[in-house]
Enzyme design. Structure first.
Site, short mmCIF file in Angstrom:
data_model
loop_
_atom_site.label_atom_id
_atom_site.label_comp_id
_atom_site.label_asym_id
_atom_site.label_seq_id
_atom_site.Cartn_x
_atom_site.Cartn_y
_atom_site.Cartn_z
N SER A 125 0.83 -1.21 0.00
CA SER A 125 0.00 0.00 0.00
C SER A 125 0.86 1.25 0.00
O SER A 125 0.38 2.33 -0.33
CB SER A 125 -0.87 0.05 1.26
OG SER A 125 -1.64 -1.09 1.39
N HIS A 146 -1.89 -3.05 -6.54
CA HIS A 146 -2.43 -2.74 -5.21
C HIS A 146 -3.94 -2.94 -5.17
O HIS A 146 -4.70 -2.11 -5.67
CB HIS A 146 -2.05 -1.29 -4.84
CG HIS A 146 -2.53 -0.88 -3.50
ND1 HIS A 146 -2.88 0.40 -3.18
CD2 HIS A 146 -2.72 -1.61 -2.36
CE1 HIS A 146 -3.26 0.45 -1.93
NE2 HIS A 146 -3.18 -0.75 -1.40
N GLU A 158 -4.73 -0.19 -8.06
CA GLU A 158 -3.69 0.74 -8.50
C GLU A 158 -2.53 -0.08 -9.08
O GLU A 158 -1.98 -0.96 -8.40
CB GLU A 158 -3.19 1.57 -7.31
CG GLU A 158 -4.22 2.58 -6.84
CD GLU A 158 -3.81 3.33 -5.58
OE1 GLU A 158 -4.33 4.44 -5.38
OE2 GLU A 158 -2.99 2.81 -4.79
N ASN A 197 -4.77 6.05 -1.16
CA ASN A 197 -4.40 6.11 0.27
C ASN A 197 -3.74 7.43 0.63
O ASN A 197 -3.92 7.93 1.74
CB ASN A 197 -3.46 4.95 0.63
CG ASN A 197 -4.24 3.68 0.91
OD1 ASN A 197 -5.40 3.73 1.31
ND2 ASN A 197 -3.60 2.54 0.72
#
Ligand code: NAD
Length: 292
Positions: A125, A146, A158, A197
């Site tokens: 992440s 991801h 991602e 994130n």
């Protein structure tokens, strides 16, 4: 390598994410999936979690028959040693703990034992894909894929491009995400937290700062964000439920290194929660901060 050439996928790490990635790949019915962890007990736990989710979210809702569930389970083999289990893999997806040093060790080992043409991806992440790639002799075939939790429900993947990730590798990663019914979004690995994130953590930190300043309670701040920004759930509640605070604590030094002290350093409330053993801001507010 093209997506049509992929037959076997190895997933390293049978925890929350690795087991879900293995499960989602196996449900496609196209791939032999091998799920690895450090010992038998951990791989067994990963398998049990897959069986539980298949039963609860698919069989009991009529989306999978009992027989299809058994077939999905049967396509997943388990292993505890990298050497043999990745020797015939076309794709390897690493989903071990979020520690760059450990990930680099695993990447070195995967590079030594996986076929030269295999793509090696990380589900990280936060960590840097180019640095993981530097532990291998095939940086062009290393990429970030991801997934978001829960994997079966979240549509975003991602696809993270390292400095030397090739176009072919990026295409393969995007095609694999699409096969799983996901929408790939490509970004460079020059961003700590990539896209979603990075922005979300900034919002969560600002919301936590407001709790610290006692502008309002976590519930009121979440309500404001849900109703005012049209978010489906309050970010503070989401962070409580998904175990976000301990991750911020564990990654503080990385965040300071990558984002600088101003953005990377823990918010005072997050530090105080960690020191007093709290992992949920709602509980911390209720038990401590509202009366303190
Ligand atoms: P987890 O702790 O649930 O699972 C990690 C697993 O890796 C454990 O079972 C551990 O035993 C295993 N492991 C550690 N070292 C190993 C090794 N050398 N060989 C084989 N297995 C090893 O962690 P997780 O939440 O599944 O996270 C895995 C990765 O996915 C992390 O990089 C994390 O940042 C990322 N991620 C997590 C989430 C999430 O919501 N949990 C979401 C997206 C991405």
């Amino acid at each position: 390598m093209k997506i049509e050439d992929v037959k076997k996928i190895a997933v390293v790490g049978a925890g929350i994410m690795g087991s879900q990635i293995a499960e989602n790949l196996s449900r496609l019915g196209k791939y032999n999936v091998c799920m690895l962890d450090k010992d038998d007990q951990l791989v067994r736990k990963g398998l049990q979690s897959i069986e539980f989710r298949l039963e609860r979210y698919f069989v009991s809702k009529g989306k999978l028959t009992e027989r299809e569930k058994q077939e999905t389970m049967a396509r997943i083999t388990v292993a505890t040693e990298i050497e043999k289990s990745v020797a015939d893999a076309d794709v390897v997806i690493e989903a071990i703990v979020e520690n760059l040093g450990l990930k680099k060790e695993i990447f070195k080992k995967l590079d030594e034992h996986a076929p030269g043409g295999a793509m090696i991806a990380s589900n990280t992440s936060l960590q840097n894909i180019s640095e993981m790639a530097s532990a291998t002799k095939r940086p062009d075939k290393v990429v970030g894929i991801h997934f978001f939790n829960p994997v079966a429900m979240m549509r975003l993947v991602e696809v993270v491009k390292g400095v030397r990730t090739s176009g072919e590798t990026l295409s393969l990663a995007c095609d694999l995400a699409r096969k799983l019914g996901k929408e790939p979004v490509v970004c460079r690995d020059s961003s700590y937290g990539f896209l979603a994130n990075r922005a979300y953590i900034a919002m969560v930190n600002e919301a936590a700062q407001m709790v610290w300043e006692r502008v309002a309670s976590p519930a009121e701040i979440d309500k404001a964000l849900m109703l005012g920004m049209n978010l489906p759930e309050g970010p503070l509640r989401v962070w409580d439920v998904t175990g976000g605070w301990p991750i911020l604590v564990a990654s503080e030094q990385d965040a300071i290194r990558e984002l600088g002290p101003e953005k990377g350093r823990l918010n005072p409330i997050v530090r105080l929660m960690a020191r007093s053993g709290y992992t949920r801001i709602y509980d911390f507010w209720e038990d401590v901060l509202s009366k303190w």
